[in-house]
Design an enzyme around this catalytic site. Sequence first.
Site, PDB file in Angstrom:
ATOM      1  N   SER B  32      10.960  12.536  12.456  1.00  0.00           N
ATOM      2  CA  SER B  32      11.438  11.705  13.555  1.00  0.00           C
ATOM      3  C   SER B  32      12.946  11.486  13.473  1.00  0.00           C
ATOM      4  O   SER B  32      13.492  11.255  12.394  1.00  0.00           O
ATOM      5  CB  SER B  32      10.724  10.361  13.490  1.00  0.00           C
ATOM      6  OG  SER B  32      11.216   9.512  14.498  1.00  0.00           O
ATOM      7  N   GLY B  57      12.018   7.867  17.117  1.00  0.00           N
ATOM      8  CA  GLY B  57      11.322   6.581  17.125  1.00  0.00           C
ATOM      9  C   GLY B  57      11.402   5.873  18.474  1.00  0.00           C
ATOM     10  O   GLY B  57      12.468   5.780  19.060  1.00  0.00           O
ATOM     11  N   ASN B  80      23.236   7.918   7.796  1.00  0.00           N
ATOM     12  CA  ASN B  80      23.216   7.636   9.229  1.00  0.00           C
ATOM     13  C   ASN B  80      22.832   6.195   9.462  1.00  0.00           C
ATOM     14  O   ASN B  80      22.049   5.610   8.712  1.00  0.00           O
ATOM     15  CB  ASN B  80      22.258   8.575   9.975  1.00  0.00           C
ATOM     16  CG  ASN B  80      20.861   8.001  10.101  1.00  0.00           C
ATOM     17  OD1 ASN B  80      20.599   7.145  10.950  1.00  0.00           O
ATOM     18  ND2 ASN B  80      19.964   8.434   9.239  1.00  0.00           N
ATOM     19  N   CYS B 141      12.757   1.813   8.704  1.00  0.00           N
ATOM     20  CA  CYS B 141      14.140   2.083   9.112  1.00  0.00           C
ATOM     21  C   CYS B 141      15.085   1.083   8.452  1.00  0.00           C
ATOM     22  O   CYS B 141      14.931  -0.128   8.624  1.00  0.00           O
ATOM     23  CB  CYS B 141      14.312   2.009  10.620  1.00  0.00           C
ATOM     24  SG  CYS B 141      16.031   2.323  11.087  1.00  0.00           S
ATOM     25  N   LYS B 176       4.829   5.673   8.062  1.00  0.00           N
ATOM     26  CA  LYS B 176       5.989   6.244   7.363  1.00  0.00           C
ATOM     27  C   LYS B 176       6.597   5.202   6.436  1.00  0.00           C
ATOM     28  O   LYS B 176       6.991   4.122   6.864  1.00  0.00           O
ATOM     29  CB  LYS B 176       7.024   6.724   8.376  1.00  0.00           C
ATOM     30  CG  LYS B 176       8.191   7.474   7.743  1.00  0.00           C
ATOM     31  CD  LYS B 176       9.011   8.187   8.811  1.00  0.00           C
ATOM     32  CE  LYS B 176      10.184   8.942   8.220  1.00  0.00           C
ATOM     33  NZ  LYS B 176      10.924   9.670   9.267  1.00  0.00           N
TER      34      LYS B 176
END
Lengths: 279, 326
Positions: B32, B57, B80, B141, B176
Site C-alpha cells: 500500500s 490507504g 516518507n 502508519c 498490517k
Amino acid sequence: MSEKVSLLTARIIDNRRVAPAHFLMTVRLPLSFATPFPGQFVMIRNDECDGPLLARPLSVYGFQRQQDHAVMDLLYRVVGQGTSLFSRMIPGEELCFFGPLGKGFSIPTGVKKVLLVAGGVGVAPLIFLLHKRLLPADGKGIMETIFYLGARTAELLTGLERLCGFCDLKICTDDGSRGYHGPVTGLLKHDIGGFDAGDTVIYACGPKPMVRAMGNLLQDAPFHCQVSLEERMACGLGACLGCAVAVRTGEGKTDYRRVCQDGPVFDLRDIVFASPAGP
Amino acid sequence: MGAKIRQESHNNPCLAVAIGGLELKNPLMTASGTFGYGEEYAPFVALNRLGAVVVKGLSLEPRSGNPPPRIMETPSGMLNAVGLQNVGARAFIAEKLPFLRQYDVAVIANIFGETVEEYQRVAEILSGAKGIHGIEINISCPNVNKGGLAFGAHPDAAAEVTEKVRGETDLPLLVKLTPNVTDITEIALAVEAAGADAVSLINTLTGMSVDVELRRPHLANITGGLSGPAIRPIALRMVWQVVNAVKIPVIGIGGIMNANDALEFLITGARAVQIGTANFIRPAATMEILDGIVDYMIRHGIGDITELIGSLKTDPSGGDEDGGAC
C-alpha cells in the site's frame, strides 16, 4: 502531452563538466522514445551501483531524432550523492531511464512577447522550450523572446551557446561578475513595467527563492506565468505522493498536487508559498 | 477470481497461494502507498500477472496529507511522511476502482481511520463495492497524529479495531502491523484472536534525518517512516517471529528489491510478500521478481511454491549443503 512513457536502458554518449558542479550529459535513446514536450522530465538511475537508491528527476535540455536513434541532453548540477554519481559516469556506461514524464509548458494563443526567466540550472527546460517551440527553423523568432538568465557568478552561467544569437539575452549575476548585479528577479522587476500583460507570457524555472520572488513580483501584475518546479521525488509516476506542492484549487481552498504528474509546470498564481502548517 | 488450477510441472511451477479464503495466482502483492491505485504502473506492469494489488490507504473522507518536504533518501532506504493523502473511500470506488476491475487481479483495499468507528465505516463502504477482494487494516502508519500507530502499538486496541472491522465485512481481512513495538508477536496474536485472516508486516520503522547546514529536519513532519533495503533484515526477523507465533498466514513486507529478497521471506514462512519501495526505483520490479522466483523454482526443481514456503532449515548440523539445484 505525451502519453507514452518508455522504461529502458540508455547509453551515455557524452558527459562533461560545463561549469563548476554543472554537467551536460547526452544519452542515446531508441527512436521509439516519445518526443518530450518542453518542461517534461526523465527519471534516471545508475543500476550498476549500490549507491543511491532512488532515481533522480532531470528536466529535458535537448532532444533530437537522428536516422536510427534519438539523443537527449540533460543539464544538471551536482547537489548530492545521486547527481555526484552521474557526474562520474563515462560514455558507454548505461543508465536505467524512464520518461518522458509530467506536464510541460503550454503556449497560450495571442502571445506576442515571451519572457523566459531562469535561475541556475533552471535554464535547462527554458532553453528546450526556446528551441522547440519559440524559434522557427530559420532561427528567427516569430515571437519576441527575452531571456533573463541568472546565476550566482559569471562562471556558473550555463547554456550561453544555446542562447546567444537566438534571443534577446539579459544576464544577471548575484556577485555582479557579469551583467546585471543582483538576482534575475531584480532585473525583471526593473523591466516589467515596459511589458504589456495582455500579450506577454512569462516562463520561469529556478531555485525556490527565485520562484517565491517571482510570486511576489507578479502579485499585482496580471501576467500569465508558468513555472517549472523542483521537488524531491521517489517514483516520478504519481504513486509515492512525495513531491507535493500546495496549490489553490477552484473553490478557493488549498490542496496538494504532485509535481511529477500534475506538474512540474504550474501556473505561478496557483502556487501557495510558505505553508508551514499545510492546507 | 476463478479457482486456480494447481499445476505441478518443473517448467511451469505452480505459484498459487491462499490467504484466508483469498486465492492468489502467485504470492506477489504490491504494498500500500507504493503502487498508487494501480493505474500509475500499468505502462510497466502486467497487472494481470500480480497476485494482488494493495491500493493506497483509504480513509472515510479525502485527506490532503502532510506538508512538503515529505521524502528523503537515506542510506539504503528512504523516509516518507506523506501522511495518508488519499481520495477517500467513496471517490476511490467511483473514480479509481473501475480501472482495476478490468484486470484479473485481486484488489485489496488498505484502510485507515482516526477512530474505530471510522475504520468500521470505511470497511463497510468498501465491502459493498464490486471488485474489492480483501481488506487490509492499516494500524501502523507512523505519520499521522491520530489513529494509525495508536491502534497498532497496543494489543488491546489492535484487537478492538480488528474485531469491529471483522463485524463489518466478510472479505478476507489482513491486518498490517508496525515494527515500532517491543514485541510484534503480542500484537499479531491479539489480532489473530480478534478474527484477522492474515497479518502483513512490517510497515515502516519510524526514523529521522537532519540537514546540518540548515539545522532543520529533512522532513516537514520531522519524523517519517523508513522503508527500503535498510529495514529488510529487521522485517525478516519479525516475520520469523510472527510465523512461529500465529497460525494465520503471514505476508512479508520490508525492503524486498529482487527475487532473492522475496525468496528469503517465503522460505522464512511468509505465505506472500508485498513489494513496496522497489516499485519507485524500478517500475517493473514486481515483474522482475516474479520471473526470478519462477527461475529459482525451476532451478531447484520445485513444482509448487507451497513446498518452498516455510522451508527454512535451522538444524544445527546444516550449512554445508552446496546450495545449488538438488
